[in-house]
Design an enzyme around this catalytic site. Structure first.
Site, mmCIF file in Angstrom:
data_model
loop_
_atom_site.group_PDB
_atom_site.id
_atom_site.type_symbol
_atom_site.label_atom_id
_atom_site.label_comp_id
_atom_site.label_asym_id
_atom_site.label_seq_id
_atom_site.Cartn_x
_atom_site.Cartn_y
_atom_site.Cartn_z
ATOM 1 N N PHE A 90 0.812 -1.223 0.000
ATOM 2 C CA PHE A 90 0.000 0.000 0.000
ATOM 3 C C PHE A 90 0.842 1.267 0.000
ATOM 4 O O PHE A 90 0.364 2.335 -0.364
ATOM 5 C CB PHE A 90 -0.932 0.011 1.234
ATOM 6 C CG PHE A 90 -0.247 0.420 2.517
ATOM 7 C CD1 PHE A 90 -0.075 1.766 2.836
ATOM 8 C CD2 PHE A 90 0.249 -0.530 3.405
ATOM 9 C CE1 PHE A 90 0.569 2.147 4.012
ATOM 10 C CE2 PHE A 90 0.886 -0.155 4.578
ATOM 11 C CZ PHE A 90 1.051 1.184 4.876
ATOM 12 N N LYS A 134 -1.380 -6.969 -9.267
ATOM 13 C CA LYS A 134 -2.350 -6.988 -8.160
ATOM 14 C C LYS A 134 -1.874 -5.960 -7.135
ATOM 15 O O LYS A 134 -1.038 -6.237 -6.293
ATOM 16 C CB LYS A 134 -2.461 -8.378 -7.536
ATOM 17 C CG LYS A 134 -3.800 -8.529 -6.830
ATOM 18 C CD LYS A 134 -3.752 -9.010 -5.415
ATOM 19 C CE LYS A 134 -3.009 -8.353 -4.352
ATOM 20 N NZ LYS A 134 -3.611 -7.202 -3.682
ATOM 21 N N GLU A 138 -4.968 -3.598 -1.963
ATOM 22 C CA GLU A 138 -6.405 -3.283 -1.892
ATOM 23 C C GLU A 138 -6.666 -2.038 -1.045
ATOM 24 O O GLU A 138 -7.771 -1.529 -1.005
ATOM 25 C CB GLU A 138 -7.199 -4.483 -1.371
ATOM 26 C CG GLU A 138 -6.893 -4.941 0.052
ATOM 27 C CD GLU A 138 -5.659 -5.836 0.187
ATOM 28 O OE1 GLU A 138 -4.722 -5.710 -0.625
ATOM 29 O OE2 GLU A 138 -5.615 -6.651 1.131
ATOM 30 N N ARG A 139 -5.612 -1.512 -0.367
ATOM 31 C CA ARG A 139 -5.779 -0.280 0.412
ATOM 32 C C ARG A 139 -5.633 0.962 -0.464
ATOM 33 O O ARG A 139 -6.230 1.994 -0.183
ATOM 34 C CB ARG A 139 -4.701 -0.202 1.499
ATOM 35 C CG ARG A 139 -4.587 -1.430 2.336
ATOM 36 C CD ARG A 139 -5.250 -1.230 3.686
ATOM 37 N NE ARG A 139 -5.294 -2.461 4.417
ATOM 38 C CZ ARG A 139 -6.399 -3.168 4.650
ATOM 39 N NH1 ARG A 139 -7.572 -2.764 4.208
ATOM 40 N NH2 ARG A 139 -6.352 -4.282 5.335
ATOM 41 N N SER A 199 5.204 -7.125 3.299
ATOM 42 C CA SER A 199 5.772 -7.481 4.603
ATOM 43 C C SER A 199 6.532 -8.809 4.519
ATOM 44 O O SER A 199 6.269 -9.635 3.630
ATOM 45 C CB SER A 199 4.651 -7.567 5.637
ATOM 46 O OG SER A 199 3.713 -8.535 5.226
ATOM 47 N N CYS A 238 9.573 1.533 3.654
ATOM 48 C CA CYS A 238 10.475 0.411 3.936
ATOM 49 C C CYS A 238 11.909 0.886 4.092
ATOM 50 O O CYS A 238 12.760 0.154 4.556
ATOM 51 C CB CYS A 238 10.405 -0.620 2.825
ATOM 52 S SG CYS A 238 11.085 -0.012 1.294
ATOM 53 N N GLU A 284 9.114 -4.647 13.116
ATOM 54 C CA GLU A 284 8.982 -3.495 12.223
ATOM 55 C C GLU A 284 7.722 -2.752 12.649
ATOM 56 O O GLU A 284 6.622 -3.305 12.567
ATOM 57 C CB GLU A 284 8.855 -3.960 10.764
ATOM 58 C CG GLU A 284 8.726 -2.789 9.807
ATOM 59 C CD GLU A 284 8.436 -3.204 8.368
ATOM 60 O OE1 GLU A 284 7.720 -4.198 8.144
ATOM 61 O OE2 GLU A 284 8.923 -2.509 7.460
#
Ligand code: NAD
Length: 499
Positions: free
Chosen positions: A149, A173, A176-177, A226, A281, A384
């Protein structure tokens, strides 16, 4: 509230599943859209169509494919504001930060404009007596990109641009956020001349991802997200015989040596620790000052800078430093980690819990948190956090600081602030982390280098973008050719009798 669609065969397509995910406006906490979650059958249909489209696209010469990238790059620049707005609306990051997101993706598109050079392969004449060898880089077929996201433009562009210009079709893909930016990019690629079906944008969750991983036509999977999901996707893709490069989470340390310019170090820590609400990240989440005196002086410089940070919605003006977290669940998780830090004995010199903004009381905002005297056994060190939380671990010597970085399970990025070239060189040579900054807090390499972490920050081989991307998205075929003595050595030119 609106319904988001898939992008199939060059047009918007409503989902056929009855499952949806909610897309929030993180600044207000309201649901602004619903995104359809694709079924396995929808993924398989999108892959089949992509496989058909890929044949013609692979046969289009590389220069023409690169020209699509040239137009695509120009269109991204034309629509920079629109793309940035779409990102900020769903992600919550500030507009200048959203433009940076688009810009760092655009830079990879710019490298792809010169892709024919990267796709040339190698050749050697007379490798043996009268023997010539040459290698070709051929596209894989249909490949997939599964993205997180937090960079809704940059990471889809890191995936789609090198994959497509190399002659592949891609199933993307997105998260979805934050699904909208990928759709806008698909529209721009169509406008740039990409044939329908070469890029399919399909939304979904685990069901869609598993369908991609199990689809026999899909040849390679590029994932960013993640660490647990990266490891899962890498394992399942590899078991199914696919190429996979799966980039995971991070815990990036910055060592501050006693001789460092502490004003610069403090500025760098605040910008990289709290920018984008810490949802990067490559965020620095651990400051490692060497020596108590360095730590004390650094802390004195950090506190006023942290107190000055302005948290707000992306519409809140140019002086907003960072926005909300992505969801209410993400905010709760970070708040829980902050509580654990206090319970486990870290000193909270700034505590962002309970932050409230007038008019945005239901937004997912958190104030900046700064922990001093953090130790490696605490949850706030081991996990994290992915939020606006900076932890300070005091170390007695350079060797101990280096050892701390080396022993951490993650190895995405790291930095050292020092005026000593010898310490900096030693650090760059010895540290077991993929991207190193010297007096540079977020060392995301430029697009003609490559991006990738070590240890639990990446699974698989080859980095993202740059020369590695062309290796990942093509396979090598090598031809060894010999020609026997031909007509130049004695063709017969007179009319021969048959007897
Ligand atoms: P995430 O792992 O939750 O999601 C990433 C993608 O995986 C999304 O498309 C999501 O739909 C899908 N997914 C989620 N759960 C799944 C499951 N159980 N099975 C299959 N697919 C699943 O990550 P996120 O929250 O979107 O992004 C934040 C994470 O990404 C952080 O850990 C961050 O460090 C990492 N990240 C890494 C890099 C890098 O290059 N190393 C870059 C950006 C972000």
């Amino acid at each position: 509230m609106h319904d988001i669609k898939h992008w199939i065969d060059g047009a918007y397509a409503a989902g056929t599943s009855d499952r949806h995910s909610e897309v929030f406006n993180p600044a207000t906490g309201e649901v602004q859209a619903r995104v359809p979650l694709a079924t396995a059958a929808e993924i398989d249909a999108a892959v089949d169509r992509a496989a058909e489209a890929q044949v013609g696209w692979a046969a289009t010469n590389p220069q023409r494919r690169a020209r699509v990238m040239m137009k695509f790059g120009a269109l991204i620049q034309r629509d920079m504001d629109k793309l940035a707005e779409a990102i900020s609306r769903e992600h919550g990051k500030t507009l200048p930060d959203a433009k940076g997101d688009v810009q760092r993706g655009l830079e990879v598109v710019e490298v792809c404009m010169g892709a024919p050079h990267m796709l040339k392969g190698e050749a050697m004449t007379d490798g043996g007596p009268g023997i010539d060898l040459y290698s070709m880089r051929q596209p894989l077929g249909v490949v997939a990109g599964i993205t997180p996201f937090n960079f809704p433009a940059m990471i889809p562009l890191w995936k789609m641009a090198p994959a497509i210009v190399s002659g592949n079709a891609m199933i993307l893909k997105p998260s979805e956020r934050t699904p909208t930016c990928s759709l806008l990019l698909a529209e721009l690629l169509k406008e740039a001349g990409l044939p329908d079906g070469v890029l399919q944008v399909v939304h979904g969750d685990k069901e869609a991802v598993d369908a991609i991983l199990d689809n026999e036509t899909v040849q390679a999977v590029g994932f960013v997200g993640s660490t647990p999901i990266a490891q899962y996707i890498y394992g399942r893709a590899a078991t199914n015989g696919k190429r996979a490069q799966c980039f995971g989470g991070a815990k990036n340390h910055m060592i501050i040596m006693p001789d460092a310019d502490l004003d610069k170090a403090a500025d760098a820590l605040v910008g990289s620790g709290y920018g984008a609400a810490g949802e990067r990240c490559m965020a620095i989440s651990v400051a490692v000052p060497v020596g108590e005196e360095t730590a004390d002086r650094l802390t004195e410089k950090l506190i006023p800078r942290i107190e000055k940070l302005k948290v707000g919605p992306y519409t809140g003006g140019d002086d907003v430093d960072y926005g909300p977290l992505i969801t209410g669940a993400a905010k709760e998780r970070v708040e829980g980690l902050i509580s654990s830090g206090i319970d486990q004995g870290a000193e909270a010199l700034a505590d962002g819990r309970g932050f409230s903004l007038q008019g945005y009381e239901n937004g997912f905002f958190l104030g900046p948190t700064f922990f001093d005297r953090v130790t490696p056994d605490m949850d706030i060190y081991r996990e994290e956090i992915f939020g606006p939380v900076l932890s300070q671990v005091r170390m007695g010597s350079y060797e101990d600081a280096l050892d701390l970085v080396m022993k951490n399970q993650y190895g995405n990025g790291t930095a050292i602030f020092t005026r000593d070239g010898d310490a900096a060189r030693d650090f760059a040579a010895r540290v077991n982390v993929g991207m190193v900054g010297i007096n540079f807090p977020i060392p995301v390499p430029l697009s003609y280098f490559t991006f990738g972490g070590w240890k639990k920050s990446a699974f698989g081989d080859l980095n993202q973008y740059g020369p590695d991307a062309f290796r990942f998205y093509t396979r090598t075929k090598t031809v060894t050719a010999r020609w026997f003595s031909g007509i130049k050595d004695g063709g017969e030119f007179h009319f021969k009798a048959m007897d």
